[in-house]
Motif scaffolding. Structure first.
Motif, PDB file in Angstrom:
ATOM      1  N   TYR B  38       0.890  -1.221   0.170  1.00 16.09           N
ATOM      2  CA  TYR B  38       0.011   0.165  -0.121  1.00 16.09           C
ATOM      3  C   TYR B  38       0.889   1.345  -0.073  1.00 16.09           C
ATOM      4  CZ  TYR B  38      -4.299   2.929   1.052  1.00 16.09           C
ATOM      5  OH  TYR B  38      -5.166   4.099   0.757  1.00 16.09           O
ATOM      6  N   LEU B  42       1.111   4.118  -2.709  1.00 18.08           N
ATOM      7  CA  LEU B  42       0.666   5.592  -2.221  1.00 18.08           C
ATOM      8  C   LEU B  42       1.763   6.475  -2.798  1.00 18.08           C
ATOM      9  CD1 LEU B  42      -1.104   7.634  -0.863  1.00 18.08           C
ATOM     10  CD2 LEU B  42       0.136   7.125   1.229  1.00 18.08           C
ATOM     11  N   ASP B  45       1.934   6.881  -6.498  1.00 15.47           N
ATOM     12  CA  ASP B  45       0.759   7.541  -6.829  1.00 15.47           C
ATOM     13  C   ASP B  45       0.987   8.957  -6.816  1.00 15.47           C
ATOM     14  OD1 ASP B  45      -1.792   8.821  -7.176  1.00 15.47           O
ATOM     15  OD2 ASP B  45      -2.606   6.641  -6.724  1.00 15.47           O
ATOM     16  N   GLU B  46       1.463   9.416  -5.677  1.00 12.31           N
ATOM     17  CA  GLU B  46       1.723  10.726  -5.216  1.00 12.31           C
ATOM     18  C   GLU B  46       2.697  11.570  -6.247  1.00 12.31           C
ATOM     19  OE1 GLU B  46      -0.301  12.349  -3.568  1.00 12.31           O
ATOM     20  OE2 GLU B  46      -1.058  10.863  -2.015  1.00 12.31           O
ATOM     21  N   PRO B  94       2.011  18.681   6.554  1.00  6.37           N
ATOM     22  CA  PRO B  94       0.844  19.742   6.177  1.00  6.37           C
ATOM     23  C   PRO B  94       0.235  19.927   7.579  1.00  6.37           C
ATOM     24  CG  PRO B  94       0.403  17.448   5.470  1.00  6.37           C
ATOM     25  CD  PRO B  94       1.889  17.615   6.183  1.00  6.37           C
ATOM     26  N   VAL B  96      -3.215  20.352   8.934  1.00  7.36           N
ATOM     27  CA  VAL B  96      -4.585  20.356   8.711  1.00  7.36           C
ATOM     28  C   VAL B  96      -5.657  21.273   9.152  1.00  7.36           C
ATOM     29  CG1 VAL B  96      -4.628  17.812   7.855  1.00  7.36           C
ATOM     30  CG2 VAL B  96      -4.713  18.447  10.365  1.00  7.36           C
ATOM     31  N   PHE B 108       0.419  17.537   0.910  1.00  5.03           N
ATOM     32  CA  PHE B 108       0.047  16.272   1.364  1.00  5.03           C
ATOM     33  C   PHE B 108       0.957  14.996   0.706  1.00  5.03           C
ATOM     34  CE2 PHE B 108      -3.874  18.472   2.740  1.00  5.03           C
ATOM     35  CZ  PHE B 108      -3.570  18.362   4.162  1.00  5.03           C
ATOM     36  N   GLY B 109       0.813  15.324  -0.638  1.00  5.75           N
ATOM     37  CA  GLY B 109       1.514  14.310  -1.539  1.00  5.75           C
ATOM     38  C   GLY B 109       2.693  13.970  -1.181  1.00  5.75           C
ATOM     39  N   PHE B 111       4.559  14.943   1.549  1.00 10.62           N
ATOM     40  CA  PHE B 111       4.694  14.560   3.049  1.00 10.62           C
ATOM     41  C   PHE B 111       4.487  12.946   2.983  1.00 10.62           C
ATOM     42  CE2 PHE B 111       2.294  13.724   6.795  1.00 10.62           C
ATOM     43  CZ  PHE B 111       3.337  13.937   7.617  1.00 10.62           C
ATOM     44  N   PHE B 112       3.491  12.493   2.215  1.00 10.37           N
ATOM     45  CA  PHE B 112       3.267  10.965   2.245  1.00 10.37           C
ATOM     46  C   PHE B 112       4.422  10.057   1.752  1.00 10.37           C
ATOM     47  CE2 PHE B 112      -1.795  11.295   2.129  1.00 10.37           C
ATOM     48  CZ  PHE B 112      -1.709  11.366   3.561  1.00 10.37           C
TER      49      PHE B 112
ATOM     50  N   TYR C  58      -8.435   1.966  -1.494  1.00  7.87           N
ATOM     51  CA  TYR C  58      -7.181   2.807  -1.735  1.00  7.87           C
ATOM     52  C   TYR C  58      -7.839   4.360  -1.708  1.00  7.87           C
ATOM     53  CZ  TYR C  58      -3.202   5.047  -3.710  1.00  7.87           C
ATOM     54  OH  TYR C  58      -2.294   6.059  -4.110  1.00  7.87           O
ATOM     55  N   THR C  59      -6.964   5.208  -0.982  1.00  5.40           N
ATOM     56  CA  THR C  59      -6.918   6.686  -1.382  1.00  5.40           C
ATOM     57  C   THR C  59      -5.472   7.412  -1.319  1.00  5.40           C
ATOM     58  OG1 THR C  59      -8.016   8.739  -0.928  1.00  5.40           O
ATOM     59  CG2 THR C  59      -7.535   7.351   1.155  1.00  5.40           C
ATOM     60  N   SER C  60      -5.289   8.357  -2.346  1.00  3.58           N
ATOM     61  CA  SER C  60      -4.251   9.019  -2.196  1.00  3.58           C
ATOM     62  C   SER C  60      -4.643  10.464  -1.495  1.00  3.58           C
ATOM     63  CB  SER C  60      -3.751   9.340  -3.575  1.00  3.58           C
ATOM     64  OG  SER C  60      -4.504  10.137  -4.137  1.00  3.58           O
ATOM     65  N   SER C  61      -3.760  11.225  -1.452  1.00  2.32           N
ATOM     66  CA  SER C  61      -4.050  12.411  -0.644  1.00  2.32           C
ATOM     67  C   SER C  61      -5.005  13.395  -1.446  1.00  2.32           C
ATOM     68  CB  SER C  61      -2.665  13.315  -0.801  1.00  2.32           C
ATOM     69  OG  SER C  61      -2.256  13.704  -2.214  1.00  2.32           O
ATOM     70  N   ASN C  89      -5.101   0.055   6.072  1.00  2.00           N
ATOM     71  CA  ASN C  89      -4.066   1.015   5.363  1.00  2.00           C
ATOM     72  C   ASN C  89      -4.643   2.326   5.141  1.00  2.00           C
ATOM     73  OD1 ASN C  89      -2.192  -1.112   4.852  1.00  2.00           O
ATOM     74  ND2 ASN C  89      -3.210  -1.959   3.226  1.00  2.00           N
ATOM     75  N   VAL C  90      -5.904   2.376   4.801  1.00  2.00           N
ATOM     76  CA  VAL C  90      -6.355   3.702   4.740  1.00  2.00           C
ATOM     77  C   VAL C  90      -6.634   4.447   5.962  1.00  2.00           C
ATOM     78  CG1 VAL C  90      -8.554   5.040   3.970  1.00  2.00           C
ATOM     79  CG2 VAL C  90      -7.942   2.911   2.721  1.00  2.00           C
ATOM     80  N   LYS C  92      -4.414   4.376   8.197  1.00  2.00           N
ATOM     81  CA  LYS C  92      -3.016   4.777   8.509  1.00  2.00           C
ATOM     82  C   LYS C  92      -2.673   5.791   8.122  1.00  2.00           C
ATOM     83  CE  LYS C  92      -0.200   1.058   8.328  1.00  2.00           C
ATOM     84  NZ  LYS C  92       1.033  -0.010   7.842  1.00  2.00           N
ATOM     85  N   ILE C  93      -3.040   6.132   6.820  1.00  2.00           N
ATOM     86  CA  ILE C  93      -2.691   7.281   6.165  1.00  2.00           C
ATOM     87  C   ILE C  93      -3.540   8.657   6.862  1.00  2.00           C
ATOM     88  CG2 ILE C  93      -1.721   6.504   3.923  1.00  2.00           C
ATOM     89  CD1 ILE C  93      -4.043   7.938   2.824  1.00  2.00           C
ATOM     90  N   MET C  96      -1.478   9.482   9.751  1.00  2.00           N
ATOM     91  CA  MET C  96      -0.145  10.075   9.470  1.00  2.00           C
ATOM     92  C   MET C  96      -0.577  11.599   9.109  1.00  2.00           C
ATOM     93  SD  MET C  96       1.977   8.751   6.248  1.00  2.00           S
ATOM     94  CE  MET C  96       1.441   7.286   6.093  1.00  2.00           C
ATOM     95  N   SER C  97      -1.708  11.712   8.311  1.00  2.00           N
ATOM     96  CA  SER C  97      -1.961  13.308   7.886  1.00  2.00           C
ATOM     97  C   SER C  97      -2.385  14.174   9.008  1.00  2.00           C
ATOM     98  CB  SER C  97      -2.615  13.220   6.644  1.00  2.00           C
ATOM     99  OG  SER C  97      -3.779  12.741   6.949  1.00  2.00           O
ATOM    100  N   GLY C  98      -2.712  13.531  10.194  1.00  2.00           N
ATOM    101  CA  GLY C  98      -3.311  14.282  11.371  1.00  2.00           C
ATOM    102  C   GLY C  98      -4.828  14.583  11.011  1.00  2.00           C
ATOM    103  N   PHE C  99      -5.401  13.930  10.031  1.00  2.00           N
ATOM    104  CA  PHE C  99      -6.782  13.982   9.659  1.00  2.00           C
ATOM    105  C   PHE C  99      -7.793  13.557  10.960  1.00  2.00           C
ATOM    106  CE2 PHE C  99      -8.416  15.110   5.418  1.00  2.00           C
ATOM    107  CZ  PHE C  99      -7.256  15.759   4.946  1.00  2.00           C
TER     108      PHE C  99
END
Lengths: 296, 144, 118
Positions: B38, B42, B45-46, B94, B96, B108-109, B111-112, C58-61, C89-90, C92-93, C96-99
């Motif tokens: 994954y 990711l 993709d970014e 980032p 948020v 974000f991209g 950063f990921f 799956y998702t990206s930023s 997995n979703v 986790k991101i 990670m991003s603080g969402f």
């Protein structure tokens, strides 16, 4: 090195050293720094000859009776010309099967580009023994410039039926793989990592894909062309039999597609065959294939 | 011994799914765990999204070449393109909350990519731009 | 298996809460479709949305950016966007991003719906 702010570099894509650093003194200096064609052209005749000799596959020369070292033909009358004038950044090598033959069967034309890399401008490999088609001049005698300015439709139709692609005046010699391998070796000798070109036709782009080139521009256009030649696509629909170059079965081969594109069929998808640019990294095959399973 | 795989596609958003599937399939075959797969998808993709939307902006897009090299210890992903190169810079985490309070959101991209990969290297050269992403494989747990 | 499924978005309404299920992958290509869908839902007054991510592979930023503007818009209209049933997995991101600090996340859709009644 840290990567990738969303900011693009503002300066042009120019990452190689400046031309002054690409001088021929590099022959004695840092072997990793590239040498420009302009620099090679500044050398005395014999040194220049020694370097450009590396551009031509020896097997191509011996095939027509030219000595690969002296570039002299013993009995066949074939001849080879090197055009690499001092103060220019280009080199052109022409081989004719006889001194009085006006047509070259081999032409290779390279030049320095504005990004300090090297461009392949022209590569012609035609079989001198095959039939000559007058697709290069129209009925009034104007040069057609590969059919881009004028067209000799009657002669083009004959050439198409004989299995040629647009812009060809004779059948191909089928040695592009050998020539491009040799070019890789030559670029390595000059410490260049890549070569770029603008494909003249759809068929030439297809050939260069198979020889390991990728796209700097136009990969999407090639994908779009492939898609629109499928059933239900706009190009498929435009193969309506309205001209000899738009016959319904032409989507099945690269040559058939190329003749239709030469005939202007891309208008059906609001596109034009221009602004494509391909690049090959020395020693690497990009693996691009925009027309899977379609024969030449 | 390492296994090497390559795919070349046009730099357009429609290619993103194909590229992720490619990584997914090769990783599955090589026995890479789900979480690592994954993260590789990711990061790729970014990075590819940036190349597609910025590097190849305002031209008929060229190629994206993805090389995957898998050995016992790590997975290396190389992304090659021939568009405009990026300016190297530091990634910023980032914010948020700030984004929610109507400040511009981006980054974000990038950063990921840095968060999920163990090493990131970028080079723009005469032969194209190459982003190299390295991910160490999780050590195998040997039952006692 | 090749994991890619077409992005599919469906909704059901339970009392005053709209549950939106997202199936497949969200990336820069498909994110605009999700953004449009959410924007339409948020036009109603007091939009209380639960987004069910059980089938999101799956998702990206790009997906996160869509959620960020959706939650902003929903709160501005007196509602909220809450998330349910994210795969590991979703999840986790998001962390990670603080969402997680700005969005309410629930282990399943029932609890996410119930949270609006509280």
């Amino acid at each position: 090195m840290q990567f990738l702010n969303l900011r693009l570099k503002q300066t042009p894509h120019k990452v190689a050293p400046d031309p002054s650093a690409m001088s021929v003194s590099q022959l004695l200096g840092d072997y990793a720094l590239p040498i420009s064609i302009r620099a090679v052209n500044s050398l005395p005749h014999d040194a220049r000859q020694r370097i450009y000799r590396m551009l031509i596959p020896p097997s191509l020369l011996t095939r027509v009776g030219i000595n690969p070292i002296t570039w002299r033909a013993t009995e066949t009358g074939a001849c080879i010309e090197l055009d690499a004038a001092p103060d220019t950044g280009s080199v052109k090598i022409i081989i004719r099967d006889s001194a009085d033959s006006s047509d070259a069967f081999f032409t290779l034309d390279l030049s320095d580009n504005s990004f300090n890399g090297i461009d392949l401008h022209f590569l012609l490999l035609s079989d001198p023994a095959s039939e000559r088609f007058r697709t290069d001049v129209d009925a009034q005698g104007h040069a057609t410039l590969f059919g881009t300015t004028y067209r000799n439709r009657a002669e083009e139709e004959r050439a198409m039926r004989a299995g040629l692609a647009p812009a060809q005046i004779r059948a191909s010699l089928g040695m592009s793989q050998v020539v491009l391998h040799q070019l890789d070796a030559f670029l390595t000798f000059l410490s260049h990592h890549a070569i770029s070109l603008e494909p003249l036709t759809y068929a030439s782009a297809w050939v260069f894909e198979r020889r390991g080139f990728a796209y700097m521009r136009g990969h999407k256009l090639m994908d779009d062309i492939e898609r629109e030649f499928q059933a239900g696509g706009k190009l498929r629909a435009a193969l309506d039999g309205s001209t000899p170059f738009r016959q319904p079965d032409q989507w099945q081969t690269i040559r058939g597609r190329t003749w239709a594109i030469h005939d202007g069929i891309l208008e059906a998808m609001d596109a034009r065959w221009n602004d494509l640019r391909m690049v090959k990294q020395v020693g690497k095959h990009a693996g691009v294939n925009t027309a899977p399973g379609v024969p030449y | 011994m390492s296994q090497k795989f390559r795919i070349a596609r046009a730099a357009e958003l429609e290619s993103l799914g194909v590229l992720r599937d490619f990584i997914h399939d090769q990783c599955a075959r090589a026995g890479i765990d789900d979480a690592t797969t994954y993260e590789l998808k990711l990061a790729a993709d970014e990075a590819c999204t940036n190349i597609i939307t910025h590097g190849y902006a305002q031209m008929n897009p060229g190629s994206l070449i993805l090389d995957l090299e898998i050995d016992a210890h790590q997975v290396v992903l190389r992304i090659t393109d021939f568009g405009h190169p990026f300016e190297p810079s530091e990634p910023i985490a980032p914010d948020v909350q700030a984004a929610l309070d109507d400040q511009p959101t981006s980054g974000f991209g990038l950063f990921f990519i840095y968060s999920v990969m163990d090493a990131v290297d970028y080079r723009a050269t005469e032969e194209g731009n190459c982003l190299m992403l390295t991910k160490r494989r999780a050590p195998k747990v040997v039952p006692v | 298996m090749s994991s890619r499924r077409q992005l599919q978005i469906t909704k059901v309404k339970i009392n005053a809460v709209t549950i939106i299920s997202v199936t497949g992958s969200v990336d820069a290509l498909t994110a605009p479709m999700l953004a449009e869908y959410l924007a339409r839902e948020i036009q109603n007054p007091n939009p209380n949305l639960v987004i069910d991510f059980a089938e999101l592979d799956y998702t990206s930023s790009a997906g996160l950016r869509v959620l960020l503007s959706a939650v902003k818009a929903a709160r501005a209209r007196g509602g909220d966007v809450r998330l349910a049933a994210m795969q590991t997995n979703v999840a986790k991101i998001f962390e990670m991003s603080g969402f997680n600090a700005i969005l309410k996340v629930y282990p399943d859709r029932a609890r996410a719906v119930a949270s609006f009644a509280a």
